[in-house]
Write a protein that holds these residues in place. Structure first.
Motif, mmCIF file in Angstrom:
data_model
loop_
_atom_site.group_PDB
_atom_site.id
_atom_site.type_symbol
_atom_site.label_atom_id
_atom_site.label_comp_id
_atom_site.label_asym_id
_atom_site.label_seq_id
_atom_site.Cartn_x
_atom_site.Cartn_y
_atom_site.Cartn_z
ATOM 1 N N GLU A 49 28.922 49.935 26.682
ATOM 2 C CA GLU A 49 28.151 49.305 28.555
ATOM 3 C C GLU A 49 28.934 47.812 28.538
ATOM 4 O O GLU A 49 28.520 46.605 29.383
ATOM 5 C CB GLU A 49 26.845 48.584 28.031
ATOM 6 N N ASP A 50 29.916 47.100 27.731
ATOM 7 C CA ASP A 50 30.895 46.289 28.076
ATOM 8 C C ASP A 50 32.568 46.149 28.575
ATOM 9 O O ASP A 50 32.987 45.231 28.412
ATOM 10 C CB ASP A 50 31.505 45.026 26.465
ATOM 11 N N ARG A 51 32.526 47.883 28.803
ATOM 12 C CA ARG A 51 33.841 47.961 29.386
ATOM 13 C C ARG A 51 34.461 47.887 30.670
ATOM 14 O O ARG A 51 32.621 48.602 31.256
ATOM 15 C CB ARG A 51 34.679 48.698 28.874
ATOM 16 N N VAL A 52 35.095 47.610 31.264
ATOM 17 C CA VAL A 52 35.403 47.314 32.815
ATOM 18 C C VAL A 52 35.972 48.746 33.534
ATOM 19 O O VAL A 52 37.296 48.918 33.038
ATOM 20 C CB VAL A 52 35.814 46.855 33.725
ATOM 21 N N ASP A 53 35.041 49.983 33.562
ATOM 22 C CA ASP A 53 37.037 51.373 34.102
ATOM 23 C C ASP A 53 37.219 51.353 35.205
ATOM 24 O O ASP A 53 36.347 51.669 36.544
ATOM 25 C CB ASP A 53 35.281 52.614 33.959
ATOM 26 N N LYS A 54 38.230 50.453 34.617
ATOM 27 C CA LYS A 54 39.267 50.475 36.206
ATOM 28 C C LYS A 54 40.248 49.966 35.813
ATOM 29 O O LYS A 54 40.688 49.525 34.116
ATOM 30 C CB LYS A 54 39.009 49.257 37.012
ATOM 31 N N PRO A 55 42.020 50.699 36.380
ATOM 32 C CA PRO A 55 43.121 50.071 36.107
ATOM 33 C C PRO A 55 42.996 48.850 35.771
ATOM 34 O O PRO A 55 42.285 48.605 36.208
ATOM 35 C CB PRO A 55 43.520 51.263 37.089
ATOM 36 N N ALA A 56 43.820 48.629 34.579
ATOM 37 C CA ALA A 56 44.346 47.538 33.738
ATOM 38 C C ALA A 56 44.775 46.858 34.881
ATOM 39 O O ALA A 56 45.569 46.923 35.749
ATOM 40 C CB ALA A 56 45.253 47.411 33.106
ATOM 41 N N ILE A 57 44.542 45.019 35.070
ATOM 42 C CA ILE A 57 45.264 43.455 36.147
ATOM 43 C C ILE A 57 46.223 43.812 35.525
ATOM 44 O O ILE A 57 46.618 43.321 34.743
ATOM 45 C CB ILE A 57 43.881 42.931 35.805
ATOM 46 N N THR A 58 47.298 43.512 36.170
ATOM 47 C CA THR A 58 48.661 43.234 36.265
ATOM 48 C C THR A 58 48.990 42.263 37.260
ATOM 49 O O THR A 58 49.109 41.332 36.362
ATOM 50 C CB THR A 58 49.165 44.881 36.325
ATOM 51 N N THR A 59 49.572 42.969 38.652
ATOM 52 C CA THR A 59 49.687 41.678 39.649
ATOM 53 C C THR A 59 49.249 41.377 40.233
ATOM 54 O O THR A 59 49.983 41.003 41.242
ATOM 55 C CB THR A 59 50.840 41.876 39.880
ATOM 56 N N ASP A 60 47.877 42.023 41.150
ATOM 57 C CA ASP A 60 47.080 42.012 42.039
ATOM 58 C C ASP A 60 45.906 41.454 41.201
ATOM 59 O O ASP A 60 44.715 42.219 40.890
ATOM 60 C CB ASP A 60 46.929 43.152 43.048
ATOM 61 N N PHE A 61 45.786 40.243 41.954
ATOM 62 C CA PHE A 61 44.460 38.989 41.676
ATOM 63 C C PHE A 61 43.013 39.732 41.845
ATOM 64 O O PHE A 61 41.997 38.764 42.050
ATOM 65 C CB PHE A 61 44.709 38.288 41.032
ATOM 66 N N THR A 62 43.508 40.367 43.997
ATOM 67 C CA THR A 62 42.361 39.949 44.866
ATOM 68 C C THR A 62 41.241 40.760 43.883
ATOM 69 O O THR A 62 39.992 39.850 43.635
ATOM 70 C CB THR A 62 42.551 40.886 46.164
#
Ligand code: GLY
Length: 442
Positions: A49-62
């Protein structure tokens, strides 16, 4: 909503998913200030419940800013260097000026993002470091190579996932490495410029300072074990274990570092966030220390050993770096300031996939026995959870971390747990390994 000292509860997002970010999560969820903590993407040992199931943030912050708004996040703690070097702080602040961000701006993050930039600063401030020559082409590098002393350190200028540094004991291996960097582009754009740097002798130490733009608070010194195998044999890795406090830096060394390295850096960059100073300690003489590297974030696996030693609320310390109005006791010794820390020691040993850092299997099924001491805990790294079962996803899988009154006691707890872990995972023991000499023979 939780309230502490009249301050509202905080909704926090940690960016990253390795051992360092899990160690930050482990402390931040205990903060009386924290109302909710997310980790993006997190790892399988962090509650789902505390994980965000998306690819890691690297260079695009939108997408990141969209998430911060949608989930009413108050504070973002940036764990790893890539988003910092690409300006995540500047981006968030330009869209959400009232948001709290832990981590330096893009300009200051160049201290890690470009080794040539860091050397320029060190030279300008006359801070001891390995003298170096910058080459922007193979021709230029090969021309200067015979004039260099051996052993020689070759460093790719940009971020290279911890693989951009190599040490050479003869010119032919140095030449081959330069050809790989410039011709084969093994580090891509990170290898467009290369430093040929004098090798420094001594003991390595990792010193972390929390900085709020004008003031720096030191944390206990850590020692990282970068080589894959016992006795510091084998290839360089991201780090196979660490312990803290490490005794290599005396009070006099720290006073020198605070005055001659950190103070000019604060003046120049108004640095906010975690400053990691990789040092080579030559001798007991206070000024016989040289900067090996700067990083703009916590070290991994050192953080897993440093954070359990801190007294008080780690979230408060991170927020303080961005100007949040908190007050906590600050220790001062010989003019050097410290975050309050407790006595004792912490040892952290990394469980890795056999073959790491070269070829290794992924998807190794893992079973973690219960820890049998309140002073031992498990921190995830390259691990995922599927229907309550755990599988490896990377070379560094998990960290076994223990606190003890002494380093020996902490070691006993870690290696005692690892014996039980080995029995519990006997069917895939040949796919796993860890060093048996972390924090030994100090
Ligand atoms: N342990 C080395 C690093 O985090 O860069």
């Amino acid at each position: 909503m939780k309230k502490q000292n009249g301050l509202p509860g905080m909704r926090v997002l940690i960016l990253g998913g390795g051992g360092r970010e899990h160690a930050l999560y482990h402390r931040i969820v205990q903060s009386p200030l924290a109302e909710k903590v997310f980790v993006w993407p997190g790892n399988g040992l962090i509650p789902a419940e505390d994980r965000v199931d998306k690819p890691a943030i690297t260079t695009d912050f939108t997408d990141l800013v969209g998430f911060l708004r949608e989930h009413s996040i108050d504070c973002t703690v940036v764990g790893n260097e890539t988003p910092l070097v690409h300006g995540v702080r500047d981006f968030i602040k330009s869209h959400m000026p009232a948001h709290w961000v832990f981590g330096p701006n893009k300009y200051a993050a160049q201290l890690e993002g470009s080794k040539a930039f860091a050397v320029e600063f060190l030279r300008a401030e006359k801070i001891p470091h390995g003298e170096s020559v910058l080459a922007t082409s193979l021709e230029e590098a090969l021309k200067t190579l015979p004039k260099q002393e051996l052993p020689l350190v070759i460093k790719a200028d940009g971020l290279a996932a911890g693989k951009g540094v190599s040490i050479h004991h003869d010119f032919s291996s140095a030449q081959k490495q330069l050809e790989r960097i410039f011709n084969e582009k093994i580090f891509g754009d990170a290898g467009k410029r290369v430093l040929l740097q004098r090798f420094l002798k001594g003991h390595e130490a990792s010193l972390f300072a929390l900085c709020n733009g004008t003031v720096a608070l030191l944390l206990p010194v850590a020692r990282d074990y970068k080589r894959a195998l016992d006795g510091d044999a084998g290839d360089n890795t991201g780090g196979m274990g660490a312990y803290a406090p490490a005794g290599h830096l005396s009070e006099a060394h720290k006073a020198f570092i605070a005055d001659k390295i950190i103070a000019p850096l604060l003046r120049h960059f108004q640095y906010r966030g975690l400053l990691y100073i990789g040092l080579m300690v030559g001798s007991e003489r206070a000024d016989d220390v040289a900067v090996v590297e700067f990083n703009c974030r916590f070290g991994d696996p050192e953080t897993q050993s440093v954070l359990p030693l801190l007294e008080g609320d780690v979230l408060e310390y991170l927020l303080w770096c961005d100007g949040y109005p908190v007050q906590f006791p600050i220790l001062e010794q010989n003019g050097v300031r410290y975050v309050p820390y407790r006595r004792g020691a912490v040892v952290n040993v990394v469980i890795a996939a056999r073959g790491y850092p070269a070829d290794f299997a992924r998807g190794i099924p893992l079973f973690f026995p219960e820890t049998n001491s309140k002073d031992t805990h498990i921190i995830g790294a390259g691990i995922e959870e599927r229907d309550g079962r755990y599988f490896s996803t990377a070379g560094r899988i998990a960290n076994v971390v223990a606190y003890g009154k002494s380093i020996e006691k902490a070691r006993e707890l870690v290696y005692g747990y690892l014996r039980r872990f080995q029995e519990a995972n006997a069917n895939c023991a040949d796919q796993l390994y860890w060093r048996s000499d972390i924090a030994q023979n100090l």
